[in-house]
Write an enzyme that holds these catalytic residues in place. Structure first.
Site, PDB file in Angstrom:
ATOM      1  N   GLY A 165       0.838  -1.207   0.000  1.00 35.21           N
ATOM      2  CA  GLY A 165       0.000   0.000   0.000  1.00 35.21           C
ATOM      3  C   GLY A 165       0.867   1.249   0.000  1.00 35.21           C
ATOM      4  O   GLY A 165       1.851   1.316   0.727  1.00 35.21           O
ATOM      5  N   ARG A 187      13.265  10.366  -3.136  1.00 34.81           N
ATOM      6  CA  ARG A 187      14.125  11.534  -3.417  1.00 34.81           C
ATOM      7  C   ARG A 187      15.430  11.435  -2.616  1.00 34.81           C
ATOM      8  O   ARG A 187      16.533  11.664  -3.146  1.00 34.81           O
ATOM      9  CB  ARG A 187      13.348  12.804  -3.050  1.00 34.81           C
ATOM     10  N   ARG A 200       1.145  -5.049  -5.115  1.00 35.72           N
ATOM     11  CA  ARG A 200       1.367  -6.203  -4.234  1.00 35.72           C
ATOM     12  C   ARG A 200       1.613  -7.368  -5.191  1.00 35.72           C
ATOM     13  O   ARG A 200       0.698  -7.832  -5.859  1.00 35.72           O
ATOM     14  CB  ARG A 200       0.144  -6.468  -3.368  1.00 35.72           C
ATOM     15  N   ASP A 247       5.496  -4.835   6.044  1.00 36.21           N
ATOM     16  CA  ASP A 247       6.087  -6.115   6.463  1.00 36.21           C
ATOM     17  C   ASP A 247       6.013  -7.189   5.370  1.00 36.21           C
ATOM     18  O   ASP A 247       6.926  -8.003   5.228  1.00 36.21           O
ATOM     19  CB  ASP A 247       5.487  -6.611   7.785  1.00 36.21           C
ATOM     20  N   THR A 299       4.437   2.666   5.348  1.00 34.45           N
ATOM     21  CA  THR A 299       3.073   2.149   5.514  1.00 34.45           C
ATOM     22  C   THR A 299       2.309   3.055   6.469  1.00 34.45           C
ATOM     23  O   THR A 299       2.868   3.503   7.478  1.00 34.45           O
ATOM     24  CB  THR A 299       3.055   0.701   6.054  1.00 34.45           C
ATOM     25  N   ILE A 300       1.045   3.278   6.140  1.00 33.40           N
ATOM     26  CA  ILE A 300       0.247   4.114   7.042  1.00 33.40           C
ATOM     27  C   ILE A 300      -0.134   3.337   8.304  1.00 33.40           C
ATOM     28  O   ILE A 300      -0.600   3.913   9.267  1.00 33.40           O
ATOM     29  CB  ILE A 300      -1.039   4.653   6.362  1.00 33.40           C
ATOM     30  N   ASP A 301       0.086   2.021   8.296  1.00 35.36           N
ATOM     31  CA  ASP A 301      -0.398   1.189   9.407  1.00 35.36           C
ATOM     32  C   ASP A 301       0.459   1.251  10.671  1.00 35.36           C
ATOM     33  O   ASP A 301      -0.005   0.900  11.749  1.00 35.36           O
ATOM     34  CB  ASP A 301      -0.509  -0.277   8.957  1.00 35.36           C
ATOM     35  N   ASP A 334       2.643  -0.669  11.811  1.00 37.77           N
ATOM     36  CA  ASP A 334       2.714  -1.938  12.549  1.00 37.77           C
ATOM     37  C   ASP A 334       4.056  -2.642  12.352  1.00 37.77           C
ATOM     38  O   ASP A 334       4.126  -3.863  12.291  1.00 37.77           O
ATOM     39  CB  ASP A 334       1.567  -2.860  12.104  1.00 37.77           C
ATOM     40  N   ARG A 355     -26.114  12.140  18.331  1.00 33.43           N
ATOM     41  CA  ARG A 355     -26.072  10.814  17.704  1.00 33.43           C
ATOM     42  C   ARG A 355     -24.837  10.009  18.104  1.00 33.43           C
ATOM     43  O   ARG A 355     -23.813  10.577  18.491  1.00 33.43           O
ATOM     44  CB  ARG A 355     -26.003  10.978  16.185  1.00 33.43           C
ATOM     45  N   GLY A 363      -6.721  -0.169   8.599  1.00 33.40           N
ATOM     46  CA  GLY A 363      -5.944  -1.046   9.479  1.00 33.40           C
ATOM     47  C   GLY A 363      -6.534  -2.441   9.461  1.00 33.40           C
ATOM     48  O   GLY A 363      -7.376  -2.769  10.289  1.00 33.40           O
ATOM     49  N   ARG A 364      -6.109  -3.220   8.460  1.00 34.07           N
ATOM     50  CA  ARG A 364      -6.665  -4.567   8.325  1.00 34.07           C
ATOM     51  C   ARG A 364      -6.158  -5.462   9.452  1.00 34.07           C
ATOM     52  O   ARG A 364      -6.860  -6.298   9.960  1.00 34.07           O
ATOM     53  CB  ARG A 364      -6.256  -5.134   6.966  1.00 34.07           C
TER      54      ARG A 364
HETATM   55  O1  F6P Z   1      -1.440   0.189   3.366  1.00 34.71           O
HETATM   56  C1  F6P Z   1      -2.013  -0.588   4.371  1.00 34.71           C
HETATM   57  C2  F6P Z   1      -3.475  -0.594   4.177  1.00 34.71           C
HETATM   58  O2  F6P Z   1      -3.851   0.718   4.003  1.00 34.71           O
HETATM   59  C3  F6P Z   1      -4.310  -1.232   5.247  1.00 34.71           C
HETATM   60  O3  F6P Z   1      -4.564  -0.412   6.342  1.00 34.71           O
HETATM   61  C4  F6P Z   1      -5.536  -1.552   4.470  1.00 34.71           C
HETATM   62  O4  F6P Z   1      -6.260  -2.543   5.056  1.00 34.71           O
HETATM   63  C5  F6P Z   1      -4.988  -1.974   3.154  1.00 34.71           C
HETATM   64  O5  F6P Z   1      -3.794  -1.280   2.988  1.00 34.71           O
HETATM   65  C6  F6P Z   1      -5.897  -1.715   1.992  1.00 34.71           C
HETATM   66  O6  F6P Z   1      -5.269  -2.128   0.838  1.00 34.71           O
HETATM   67  P1  F6P Z   1      -5.881  -1.981  -0.606  1.00 34.71           P
HETATM   68  O7  F6P Z   1      -5.766  -0.558  -1.001  1.00 34.71           O
HETATM   69  O8  F6P Z   1      -5.062  -2.862  -1.432  1.00 34.71           O
HETATM   70  O9  F6P Z   1      -7.302  -2.411  -0.503  1.00 34.71           O
END
Ligand code: F6P
Length: 327
Positions: free
Chosen positions: A15, A25, A76, A107, A130-132, A134, A167, A175-176
């Site tokens: 991702g 850069r 990927r 990872d 990675t934005i995650d 982790d 509400r 974050g999968r």
């Molecule tokens: O980059 C990591 C991530 O953003 C996860 O948080 C998310 O679940 C996944 O990628 C989504 O990936 P894609 O864009 O391939 O659906």
């Protein structure tokens, strides 16, 4: 493997994350500064297999530090996880005379990179893009700060309307497998509940706290949930709550991929520049097959193999803070 690195490749994989361009850069310009030839590999390992590679100059990375996404594009690549795929990649590197690699990714990308360097003796340096967040061995990953600030901005806006209507909002963030975006954005926006994949979600606790808040007329509630929560994200959580509390006014908002785009924050540009610089220094100095992280504001070099097998974890302290502050 001990022969000197003279021609390096750089790729972004998995991702995308805001700040990857700043890292590219830094790799290109530090490489050129050290008299290396630098090659951009398009679409991660996919482009490597397909020999989609071009020589980069200092000007190739002009005017990109402020841009989200990645100029090298990303993918990927399933084939790279197969021995035949990695053999193909090796043949391409030999043909192009590339004898060092910088991999900017998460990872999954590092797992492929470790197998590759073990099988073919190619020095590889990993940078966490990675934005995650982790990833083991670093306090920062490129893109996390931007993503979490995007989420915070959105959640603040949602709270305005949630408050106006009294509400419950259930907001899903990315974050999968990791809950860092949920945790950080939830704490920063005063969310009443934060659900992360790393911890079991106790629905009974959530119902009880909503009932207790209703008794004291606190009807505005924000639940931030990571998409990988065991209950299946915001839509499912909302349905489960509705089953138990049919009269509750609840709305769902899924923030989705906007969290991955946009101009990188200053922090992401800085860490990307620093990591990119040190990744090349590692190749120049012969410090091979390491991951370049930052811990306690110092560079942290961890064997890539170790990083690919471990994960960044959410501390109990954070979970305690969440509980105490969200009353
Ligand atoms: O980059 C990591 C991530 O953003 C996860 O948080 C998310 O679940 C996944 O990628 C989504 O990936 P894609 O864009 O391939 O659906």
């Amino acid at each position: 493997m001990e022969k000197k690195v003279s021609r390096i490749g750089v790729l972004t994989s998995g991702g995308d994350s805001p700040g990857m361009n700043a890292a590219i850069r830094a790799v290109v310009r530090t490489g050129i500064y050290n008299d290396l030839e630098v090659y951009g590999i398009m679409r991660g390992f996919q482009g490597l297999l397909e020999n989609d590679i071009y020589k980069m100059e200092s000007r190739s990375v002009a005017n990109i530090i402020q841009r989200g996404g990645t100029i090298l594009k990303t993918a990927r690549c399933k084939d790279f996880f197969k021995p035949e795929g990695r053999k193909k990649a090796y043949d391409v590197l030999v043909k192009r005379g590339i004898n060092g690699l910088v991999v900017i990714g998460g990872d999954g990308s590092f797992r492929g990179a470790v197998d590759f360097s073990n099988e073919y003796n190619i020095p590889v340096i990993g940078i966490a893009g990675t934005i995650d967040k982790d990833i083991y061995g670093t306090d920062f990953t490129i893109g996390f700060d931007t993503a979490v600030n995007t989420a915070v901005e959105a959640i603040d806006k949602i709270r305005d309307t949630a408050d106006a209507h009294d509400r419950l909002f259930i907001i899903e963030v990315m974050g999968r497998e990791a809950g860092f975006i949920a945790l950080h954005s939830g704490i920063a926006t005063g969310a009443e509940n934060i659900l992360v994949p790393e911890r079991k979600t106790n629905l009974e606790d959530i119902i009880n706290s909503l009932q207790e808040k209703e008794r004291r007329k606190k009807l505005v509630n924000i639940i931030v949930v990571a998409e990988g929560d065991e209950n299946g994200g915001a839509t499912n959580i909302a349905a489960l709550i509705k089953e138990r509390l049919p009269l509750i006014e609840a709305r769902v908002c899924i923030l989705g991929h906007i969290q991955r785009g946009g101009a990188p924050s200053c922090l992401d540009r800085l860490i990307a520049s620093r990591m990119g610089y040190h990744a090349v220094e590692c190749l120049v100095e012969g410090r091979y097959n390491v991951f370049v992280g930052i811990q306690h504001n110092k560079m942290n070099y961890v064997p890539l193999e170790k990083v690919s097998k471990k994960r960044g974890t959410i501390s109990e302290e954070w979970m305690k803070i969440v509980k105490i502050l969200a009353s």
